[in-house]
Design a protein around this motif. Structure first.
Motif, PDB file in Angstrom:
ATOM      1  N   GLU B 206       0.824  -1.204   0.000  1.00  0.00           N
ATOM      2  CA  GLU B 206       0.000   0.000   0.000  1.00  0.00           C
ATOM      3  C   GLU B 206       0.856   1.252   0.000  1.00  0.00           C
ATOM      4  OE1 GLU B 206      -4.204  -0.679   1.928  1.00  0.00           O
ATOM      5  OE2 GLU B 206      -2.632  -1.164   3.368  1.00  0.00           O
ATOM      6  N   VAL B 207       2.005   1.177   0.666  1.00  0.00           N
ATOM      7  CA  VAL B 207       2.907   2.334   0.664  1.00  0.00           C
ATOM      8  C   VAL B 207       3.460   2.567  -0.734  1.00  0.00           C
ATOM      9  CG1 VAL B 207       5.160   3.099   1.459  1.00  0.00           C
ATOM     10  CG2 VAL B 207       3.524   2.187   3.083  1.00  0.00           C
ATOM     11  N   LEU B 208       3.843   1.464  -1.396  1.00  0.00           N
ATOM     12  CA  LEU B 208       4.445   1.604  -2.714  1.00  0.00           C
ATOM     13  C   LEU B 208       3.450   2.136  -3.739  1.00  0.00           C
ATOM     14  CD1 LEU B 208       6.640  -1.591  -2.969  1.00  0.00           C
ATOM     15  CD2 LEU B 208       7.414   0.746  -2.839  1.00  0.00           C
ATOM     16  N   LEU B 209       2.162   1.826  -3.554  1.00  0.00           N
ATOM     17  CA  LEU B 209       1.168   2.293  -4.518  1.00  0.00           C
ATOM     18  C   LEU B 209       1.170   3.804  -4.614  1.00  0.00           C
ATOM     19  CD1 LEU B 209      -2.141   0.279  -4.132  1.00  0.00           C
ATOM     20  CD2 LEU B 209      -0.623   0.393  -6.078  1.00  0.00           C
ATOM     21  N   THR B 210       1.360   4.456  -3.472  1.00  0.00           N
ATOM     22  CA  THR B 210       1.281   5.911  -3.472  1.00  0.00           C
ATOM     23  C   THR B 210       2.640   6.551  -3.257  1.00  0.00           C
ATOM     24  OG1 THR B 210       0.699   5.710  -1.157  1.00  0.00           O
ATOM     25  CG2 THR B 210      -1.105   6.038  -2.704  1.00  0.00           C
ATOM     26  N   ASP B 211       3.690   5.754  -3.393  1.00  0.00           N
ATOM     27  CA  ASP B 211       5.018   6.290  -3.114  1.00  0.00           C
ATOM     28  C   ASP B 211       5.469   7.226  -4.247  1.00  0.00           C
ATOM     29  OD1 ASP B 211       8.178   5.824  -3.457  1.00  0.00           O
ATOM     30  OD2 ASP B 211       7.595   5.648  -1.361  1.00  0.00           O
ATOM     31  N   PRO B 212       5.979   8.397  -3.902  1.00  0.00           N
ATOM     32  CA  PRO B 212       6.406   9.318  -4.970  1.00  0.00           C
ATOM     33  C   PRO B 212       7.579   8.789  -5.792  1.00  0.00           C
ATOM     34  CG  PRO B 212       6.873  10.222  -2.792  1.00  0.00           C
ATOM     35  CD  PRO B 212       6.065   9.007  -2.584  1.00  0.00           C
ATOM     36  N   GLY B 213       8.454   8.032  -5.129  1.00  0.00           N
ATOM     37  CA  GLY B 213       9.576   7.491  -5.884  1.00  0.00           C
ATOM     38  C   GLY B 213       9.111   6.526  -6.954  1.00  0.00           C
ATOM     39  N   VAL B 214       8.177   5.668  -6.604  1.00  0.00           N
ATOM     40  CA  VAL B 214       7.659   4.706  -7.562  1.00  0.00           C
ATOM     41  C   VAL B 214       6.848   5.415  -8.629  1.00  0.00           C
ATOM     42  CG1 VAL B 214       6.152   2.725  -7.845  1.00  0.00           C
ATOM     43  CG2 VAL B 214       7.646   2.852  -5.874  1.00  0.00           C
ATOM     44  N   PRO B 279      -1.315  -1.882 -11.171  1.00  0.00           N
ATOM     45  CA  PRO B 279      -1.315  -0.639 -10.392  1.00  0.00           C
ATOM     46  C   PRO B 279       0.069  -0.035 -10.161  1.00  0.00           C
ATOM     47  CG  PRO B 279      -2.187  -2.492  -9.127  1.00  0.00           C
ATOM     48  CD  PRO B 279      -1.614  -3.045 -10.337  1.00  0.00           C
ATOM     49  N   LEU B 280       1.105  -0.872 -10.077  1.00  0.00           N
ATOM     50  CA  LEU B 280       2.424  -0.319  -9.772  1.00  0.00           C
ATOM     51  C   LEU B 280       3.098   0.266 -11.006  1.00  0.00           C
ATOM     52  CD1 LEU B 280       3.888  -2.980  -7.329  1.00  0.00           C
ATOM     53  CD2 LEU B 280       3.247  -0.653  -6.792  1.00  0.00           C
ATOM     54  N   SER B 502      -4.527   1.961 -12.075  1.00  0.00           N
ATOM     55  CA  SER B 502      -4.021   1.315 -13.284  1.00  0.00           C
ATOM     56  C   SER B 502      -4.403   2.025 -14.552  1.00  0.00           C
ATOM     57  CB  SER B 502      -4.554  -0.120 -13.381  1.00  0.00           C
ATOM     58  OG  SER B 502      -4.544  -0.717 -12.143  1.00  0.00           O
ATOM     59  N   MET B 503      -5.585   2.607 -14.549  1.00  0.00           N
ATOM     60  CA  MET B 503      -6.041   3.167 -15.813  1.00  0.00           C
ATOM     61  C   MET B 503      -5.459   4.550 -15.999  1.00  0.00           C
ATOM     62  SD  MET B 503      -9.998   2.043 -15.685  1.00  0.00           S
ATOM     63  CE  MET B 503     -10.439   2.973 -17.106  1.00  0.00           C
ATOM     64  N   LEU B 504      -5.054   4.827 -17.197  1.00  0.00           N
ATOM     65  CA  LEU B 504      -4.552   6.160 -17.502  1.00  0.00           C
ATOM     66  C   LEU B 504      -5.697   6.985 -18.055  1.00  0.00           C
ATOM     67  CD1 LEU B 504      -1.251   5.105 -19.271  1.00  0.00           C
ATOM     68  CD2 LEU B 504      -1.581   5.735 -16.904  1.00  0.00           C
ATOM     69  N   ASN B 505      -5.816   8.203 -17.590  1.00  0.00           N
ATOM     70  CA  ASN B 505      -6.872   9.055 -18.156  1.00  0.00           C
ATOM     71  C   ASN B 505      -6.375   9.651 -19.469  1.00  0.00           C
ATOM     72  OD1 ASN B 505      -5.135  11.091 -17.512  1.00  0.00           O
ATOM     73  ND2 ASN B 505      -6.327  11.860 -15.798  1.00  0.00           N
ATOM     74  N   GLU B 506      -7.176  10.559 -20.007  1.00  0.00           N
ATOM     75  CA  GLU B 506      -6.833  11.004 -21.369  1.00  0.00           C
ATOM     76  C   GLU B 506      -5.535  11.803 -21.429  1.00  0.00           C
ATOM     77  OE1 GLU B 506      -9.618  11.450 -19.838  1.00  0.00           O
ATOM     78  OE2 GLU B 506     -10.287  13.517 -19.808  1.00  0.00           O
ATOM     79  N   PRO B 511      -5.197   8.487 -12.293  1.00  0.00           N
ATOM     80  CA  PRO B 511      -6.053   9.309 -11.426  1.00  0.00           C
ATOM     81  C   PRO B 511      -5.657   9.260  -9.963  1.00  0.00           C
ATOM     82  CG  PRO B 511      -7.397   8.006 -12.903  1.00  0.00           C
ATOM     83  CD  PRO B 511      -5.988   7.578 -13.122  1.00  0.00           C
ATOM     84  N   ALA B 512      -5.326   8.100  -9.474  1.00  0.00           N
ATOM     85  CA  ALA B 512      -5.052   7.993  -8.041  1.00  0.00           C
ATOM     86  C   ALA B 512      -3.768   8.686  -7.668  1.00  0.00           C
ATOM     87  CB  ALA B 512      -4.999   6.532  -7.635  1.00  0.00           C
ATOM     88  N   ARG B 513      -2.933   8.988  -8.651  1.00  0.00           N
ATOM     89  CA  ARG B 513      -1.644   9.574  -8.308  1.00  0.00           C
ATOM     90  C   ARG B 513      -1.616  11.068  -8.520  1.00  0.00           C
ATOM     91  NH1 ARG B 513       2.223   5.157 -10.561  1.00  0.00           N
ATOM     92  NH2 ARG B 513       2.085   3.627  -8.896  1.00  0.00           N
ATOM     93  N   ILE B 514      -2.670  11.637  -9.096  1.00  0.00           N
ATOM     94  CA  ILE B 514      -2.684  13.097  -9.222  1.00  0.00           C
ATOM     95  C   ILE B 514      -2.985  13.652  -7.848  1.00  0.00           C
ATOM     96  CG2 ILE B 514      -3.852  15.061 -10.250  1.00  0.00           C
ATOM     97  CD1 ILE B 514      -4.517  13.367 -12.601  1.00  0.00           C
ATOM     98  N   PRO B 515      -2.088  14.475  -7.324  1.00  0.00           N
ATOM     99  CA  PRO B 515      -2.344  14.958  -5.972  1.00  0.00           C
ATOM    100  C   PRO B 515      -3.550  15.887  -5.967  1.00  0.00           C
ATOM    101  CG  PRO B 515      -0.129  15.478  -6.721  1.00  0.00           C
ATOM    102  CD  PRO B 515      -0.880  15.002  -7.894  1.00  0.00           C
ATOM    103  N   ILE B 516      -4.337  15.742  -4.959  1.00  0.00           N
ATOM    104  CA  ILE B 516      -5.530  16.596  -4.851  1.00  0.00           C
ATOM    105  C   ILE B 516      -5.090  17.944  -4.325  1.00  0.00           C
ATOM    106  CG2 ILE B 516      -7.782  16.798  -3.760  1.00  0.00           C
ATOM    107  CD1 ILE B 516      -7.563  13.721  -3.308  1.00  0.00           C
TER     108      ILE B 516
END
Lengths: 536, 620
Positions: B206-214, B279-280, B502-506, B511-516
């Motif tokens: 779970e950490v790696l999913l949102t890790d900035p380095g990854v 996802p990774l 996993s999915m890339l938007n246009e 989406p999950a990695r764009i910081p809010i």
């Protein structure tokens, strides 16, 4: 070096600091005690007392070591004797514990009454001295002390190989080992002399730069490395291993292999700092070649073996290759801690595994050294406990989870990837798969093939106990590697700033590739390699 | 030692799931050999207990709504390395765990059907050890832990095939072992590389999913890591050129081994693809998916053709497994929710169907000790119940609507169609090929006249033991076929969450990695326009995705817009950026305050007090 006599304060200091090497001194006294018993006591008493004294010595030394290090924190370095010829720190503590533990396990396996009638005292005394030599090699921060440790380690090992006086194979093995080992020691001493010429001192912390002559330093360092690589059984200095392992008495080989490896790599761990700093371009390139070729050739040649002892000997060579990969990873400051703790963990698992593997082979009653794979066929039916133990040991050597051997290799590859040796790690991983083939071949012979030869085991209670301890240890470390890894990690941190790792001298990782190119490309194109040019 | 870390559950259900089979192994260890009844009873009790615990986990998971991981257990393991003993389930892994714990008692039951294997105690010990490793694969949330369980599957399976298998068992077992290990070891190196790349230096999933380095890995770096992981999974699934271990291993494994091998082990590979690769390494997926999808489609069709040519029933079913797993891979590579849901559902359904197929083939083999198709004819006349069971399973395998093969396949087709028409076309043709070999098999083996002189005439129908083993599978086939929301209700939310990563938007962003953007506190009296001006992308932490596009215009706009109602009457704006824009707007709106105001330099850092005092003076 001052020629003045030491002041009283210095004397007090020196004597006071001797308490940190009490375990080694105990081993020395134990050896003397065993010899004294042999000389003075009657035959019955001798038989009972010598193993007991030896075992007790090691056990007390082991406990003392632990107590000693409970009092030290990571980063505490205590120098002994003449301004720092030995360094006692947490790393040394772990290595000492590993060596002494391996010795205890080894004694368990060699508790065979009948063989030792003639050579019992020699065996115990020499093994104690050899272990002491290994420990000194791991602690040394002065090349002369390293040489002393090397000789203390090696000479008994040469004798071990000869202990089966009735077999010519044993004498042949001993002679080979002695001649080649002496040659290697001589090269090492010559290297030491060259280093003295190049630097003006043979203290490790002076070796970080070649003040006087860089080329002489390069040659000297390489000679020293040659001596150590020989002891560790790496390419191209491995040729003695299979013959010596096959010829030496079964019960000795494990201890021989273990002590030689730990001595060599313990010394390399301490020398990695100075050498990588002074030769940041040449050394990685050379060691990459040695490591890659050792991993490959060791596994490749083991594939062809049918004699179980030669197979294990070649697998030892391959394991030395993995350890050298760890040493390579120590050349990068980023992964220094990772690599060092990886090597320590590897030692903690590998040494007892190899002692136990050879020990289990030693239980087979019959002609020493002639065990072919087909002789082992079907032993799973007749001796299931023995077979299960050997299977677990082989799976650990192959690096299959959930056994400790997996973590040993995993940590080393982890450090190697971090140091920038990703392709070498992949190469190592692939050679690991090669090794699975021959380990599986042994397992298939034991479990899946019908019996050809009725095997009898000559095991005794101490041996069985030792085997169970080793298995429990491997499973424990396979599930909870932190038991050894965390102390090793603590010991490997450079925050405590051991005196012989000045941070500023290490090169950044990106230069490794340049360095490798700088050496390989000229070699490939036939241009002579140039060692370090003196800075303008 | 797993010291007391943070356990996010009241009861450690997942650890219990792992420990129960091991307790069974220990219990068996203490029993004397050759006590088959006792061994069987122990193993059945343990495996049923494990199933019950997984049912409890199912309901506990259902009680807490949401898409994330539930029943999480998090203990310290190797603190210095950042590896923790982290277990957890979401909808996807829970369904797979249920599959494992459901198949295990049935597999054990089937071992007592006709002929008990020799050395029964050791056989059961290995089966239970295998169960622990399989469950562990699906519930670990730490990459090293996952790897350890992944590899731990090898040893029990190796011995199961090698000791209790068919004629070429040693060969098949070694092939299985080495093949799997090669792929897995490259994955290990990739796991280490991930650690080194990550900012958090952790193996926690779970950490790696949102890790900035990854997240900051370039597409080409992700390509390598994706490939390394995919190789390990491709061998397991198996995907076309790496499938050659499967027919041998399946054919030469004992029945219970085959059931678990085909039913669960193959799903480890597709689970890994879904859980880790997508996802990774989302930017690498579109780079790899044409190639992998081609291989999957080749696998579907080629394996179906080869299955048609088989003369050994078990080998035919093994190839059908390869073919069906190709569908699952296609569903995963479509990278959309419906495809992934279909793929997961198909994993479950295929496990049930193939488990049943291997079990039935095993029953047949126990009677005649041959698996050659030519040896059988007209079985339906002597073993009608068996024939009906096989009939149902066959149609479930083909994908007849109403049985469990259909919903998953259909969703996969929908997902594949959303991605690419060609994929859908080939996938659908695969169904036809599947029907061909299966129906032809049925015709040759079951239909026709029984030769009264042959051994076939004296076969006895399914014994009660065998019926208790096969009937639960058949029931589940019908139930899941008619009401797949039983599973998809759990799977769908987890898949949606996974697809967010996993999915890339246009724009090619995940989406999950764009910081809010963080809405700063504007303080008392801040008007909504000011809040909008100050909380725009200027306050967003810089991403490397289209940085200038969104960020710059808003800043310029705020700076040059003289009509921005700047809070000159509000000295207490606490944000770093606000004073800068305010200061700029200040200098724009109030020209002659102090010609050389220091407001022209838009430094936010020392600004707060400066801006505030300046505004205060300016405002007055």
């Amino acid at each position: 070096m001052a020629t003045n006599p030491m002041s009283p304060a210095q004397w007090t200091d020196m004597v006071d600091s001797l308490r940190y090497i009490v375990p080694e001194l105990m081993l020395a006294f134990g050896a003397v005690a065993v010899l004294a018993i042999e000389a003075l006591a009657g035959p019955g008493t001798r038989k009972r007392l010598e193993p007991l004294v030896a075992w007790l010595t090691v056990f007390v030394a082991f406990v003392t070591n632990i107590l000693l290090h409970l009092g030290l924190r990571a980063g505490d370095v205590h120098y002994v004797a003449f301004d720092g010829m030995l360094a006692i720190d947490a790393t040394t503590g772990i290595l000492r514990a590993v060596i002494l533990g391996t010795l205890l396990i080894g004694y368990g396996f060699t508790w065979k009454k009948q063989i030792w009638t003639a050579v019992r005292s020699e065996y115990y005394a020499l093994s104690l001295i050899s272990a002491m030599g290994a420990i000194i090699m791991c602690e040394a921060t002065h090349l002369l002390v390293l040489v002393m440790g090397l000789e203390l380690l090696s000479l008994p090992l040469y004798t071990f190989a000869a202990l089966r006086k009735d077999k010519s194979q044993s004498r042949e093995a001993a002679l080979k080992y002695f001649v080649l080992g002496s040659l290697a020691s001589a090269i090492l001493i010559f290297g030491m002399a060259l280093l003295y010429g190049a630097v003006g001192s043979v203290q490790y912390d002076q070796l970080f730069q070649a003040r006087i002559d860089r080329n002489m330093y390069g040659v000297g360092a390489i000679f020293v490395l040659v001596g150590l690589l020989f002891k560790g059984g790496l390419l191209p200095f491995y040729v003695w291993s299979p013959d010596v392992y096959e010829g030496a008495p079964d019960s000795q080989v494990g201890l021989m292999a273990a002590l030689a490896k730990v001595g060599a790599f313990g010394a390399l761990m301490k020398l990695a700092g100075p050498f990588f700093t002074a030769m940041p371009h040449v050394l990685p390139a050379l060691l990459i070649v040695v490591a890659a070729s050792t991993m490959f050739a060791g596994n490749l040649m083991a594939l062809a073996q049918t004699n179980i002892k030669r197979l294990l000997a070649y697998s030892s060579v391959a394991h030395a290759g993995y350890l050298l990969l760890g040493i390579l990873a120590m050349g990068s400051l980023k992964t220094l801690g990772l690599a060092q703790s990886a090597i320590l963990f590897y030692m903690a698992t590998y040494l007892v595994t190899i002692v136990a593997s050879f020990g289990l082979i030693a239980w087979l009653q019959g002609d020493d050294g002639k065990w072919e794979l087909k002789d082992l066929a079907g032993s799973g039916q007749r001796h299931p406990t023995w077979a299960v133990t050997l299977t677990i040991l082989l799976f650990s050597l192959a690096g299959i989870p959930p056994l400790a051997g997996f973590f040993g290799k995993a940590y080393i590859f982890h450090a190697a990837v971090g140091a920038g040796y990703g392709s070498l790690a992949i190469f190592g991983v692939l050679t690991s798969v090669m090794s699975v083939f021959y380990y599986l071949r042994v397992i298939v012979a034991i479990w899946f093939e019908p019996e050809t030869k009725q095997l009898h085991l000559a095991d005794m209670l101490p041996g069985r106990l030792a085997a169970q301890i080793v298995i429990a240890w491997l499973i424990l470390l396979g599930l909870f590697p932190a038991v050894v890894y965390d102390p090793a990690w603590e010991a490997s941190l450079t925050n405590g700033e051991p005196r012989y790792f000045p941070e500023a001298s290490f090169f950044p990782d990106a230069q490794v590739q340049q360095a490798v190119d700088a050496v390989f490309l000229p070699v490939v194109r036939g241009v002579p390699v140039q060692l370090e040019k003196p800075a303008p | 030692m797993p010291s007391s870390g943070i356990a996010e559950t009241q009861t450690a259900w997942l650890s219990l799931l792992l420990v129960l089979p091991l307790l069974g192994v220990i219990a068996l260890l203490f029993q004397k050999q050759e006590n088959d009844d006792q061994h069987f009873a122990t193993a059945m009790i343990i495996s049923l207990l494990t199933f019950c615990v997984s049912l409890v986990a199912w309901f506990v998971h259902g009680a807490e709504p949401g898409a994330g991981f539930r029943l999480v257990e998090h203990y310290k393991w190797i603190p210095s390395l950042g590896a923790t003993w982290k277990l957890g389930v979401d909808g996807i892994s829970l369904c797979l765990v249920m599959l494992t714990t459901f198949l295990m008692p049935l597999a054990i039951r089937s071992t007592r059907a006709t002929a008990t294997p020799k050395k029964y105690r050791e056989f059961l010990m290995l089966l239970l050890g295998l169960e622990t490793a399989l469950i562990g694969v699906f519930i670990s949330l730490d990459l090293i832990l996952f790897y350890i369980f992944w590899e731990s599957v090898l040893i029990p399976m190796y011995f199961l095939i090698g000791i209790w298998g068919g004629e070429r068992r040693i060969n098949s077992a070694t092939k299985f072992f080495v093949y799997t290990m090669v792929g897995s070891l490259l994955m290990l190196v990739a796991i280490f590389a991930l650690w080194h790349v990550s900012a958090a230096k952790s193996f926690d999933y779970e950490v790696l999913l949102t890790d900035p380095g990854v997240a900051s890995l370039t597409a080409s770096q992700q390509w390598w890591l994706f490939g390394a992981f995919a190789l390990a999974f491709a061998v397991k699934v198996p995907i076309f050129p790496f499938h050659t271990w499967l027919p041998d291993a399946h054919t030469d494994a004992p029945t219970a081994g085959s059931i678990l091998l085909a039913g669960v082990l193959l799903k480890m590979g597709t689970y890994g693809l879904l859980r880790f690769n997508l996802p990774l390494f989302p930017e690498a997926t579109p780079l790899w998916s044409p190639f992998l999808a081609t291989l999957a489609v080749i696998g579907i069709i080629y394996a179906a053709w080869v299955a048609t040519a088989q003369t050994d029933i078990k080998r035919l079913v093994a190839y059908s497994s390869v073919s069906h797993m190709g569908f699952v891979v296609l569903g995963i590579l479509a990278v959309n929710p419906i495809g992934a849901t279909g793929a997961t559902l198909q994993m479950i359904n295929h496990g049930i169907t193939t488990g049943a197929l291997f079990m039935l083939v095993g029953f047949l083999y126990d009677r005649r000790h041959t698996r050659e198709i030519s040896e059988f004819r007209g079985i339906i006349q002597v073993m009608p119940v068996f024939a009906i069971c096989f009939w149902i399973t066959l149609f479930a395998s083909i994908g007849l609507p109403g049985l469990n093969g259909f919903p998953g396949e259909f969703m996969i087709f929908l997902g594949a169609a959303q991605h690419s028409r060609e994929w859908m076309f080939f996938a659908v043709t695969g169904v036809i090929w599947g029907a061909i070999y299966m129906l032809w098999l049925y015709q040759r083996v079951f239909l026709g006249k029984v030769d009264a002189k042959s051994a076939n005439a004296h076969l006895h129908d399914l014994t009660p033991n065998e019926r208790t083993a096969i009937v639960p599978l058949l029931i589940l086939m019908v139930v899941l076929g008619l009401y797949s929301p039983l599973a998809t209700d759990r799977i769908q939310p987890s898949v949606d969450r996974l697809m967010q990563f996993s999915m890339l938007n246009e724009f090619g962003q995940v989406p999950a990695r764009i910081p809010i953007p963080v809405e700063p506190d504007g303080g008392i009296g801040t008007t909504p326009e000011e809040a909008a001006a100050t909380s725009g992308p200027a306050a967003t932490p810089a991403t490397d995705l289209e940085p200038g596009v969104d960020a710059a215009p808003a800043v310029d706009e705020a700076a040059t817009d003289p009509d921005t109602p700047v809070s000159s009457e509000d000295p207490a704006t606490p944000t770093g950026d606000a004073p800068a824009t305010d200061a700029d707007a200040d200098s724009a709106t109030e020209p002659n305050t102090g010609a050389d105001t220091p407001a022209t330099d838009p430094e936010p850092a020392p600004a707060p007090t400066d801006g505030a005092t300046e505004e205060g003076t300016d405002g007055n």
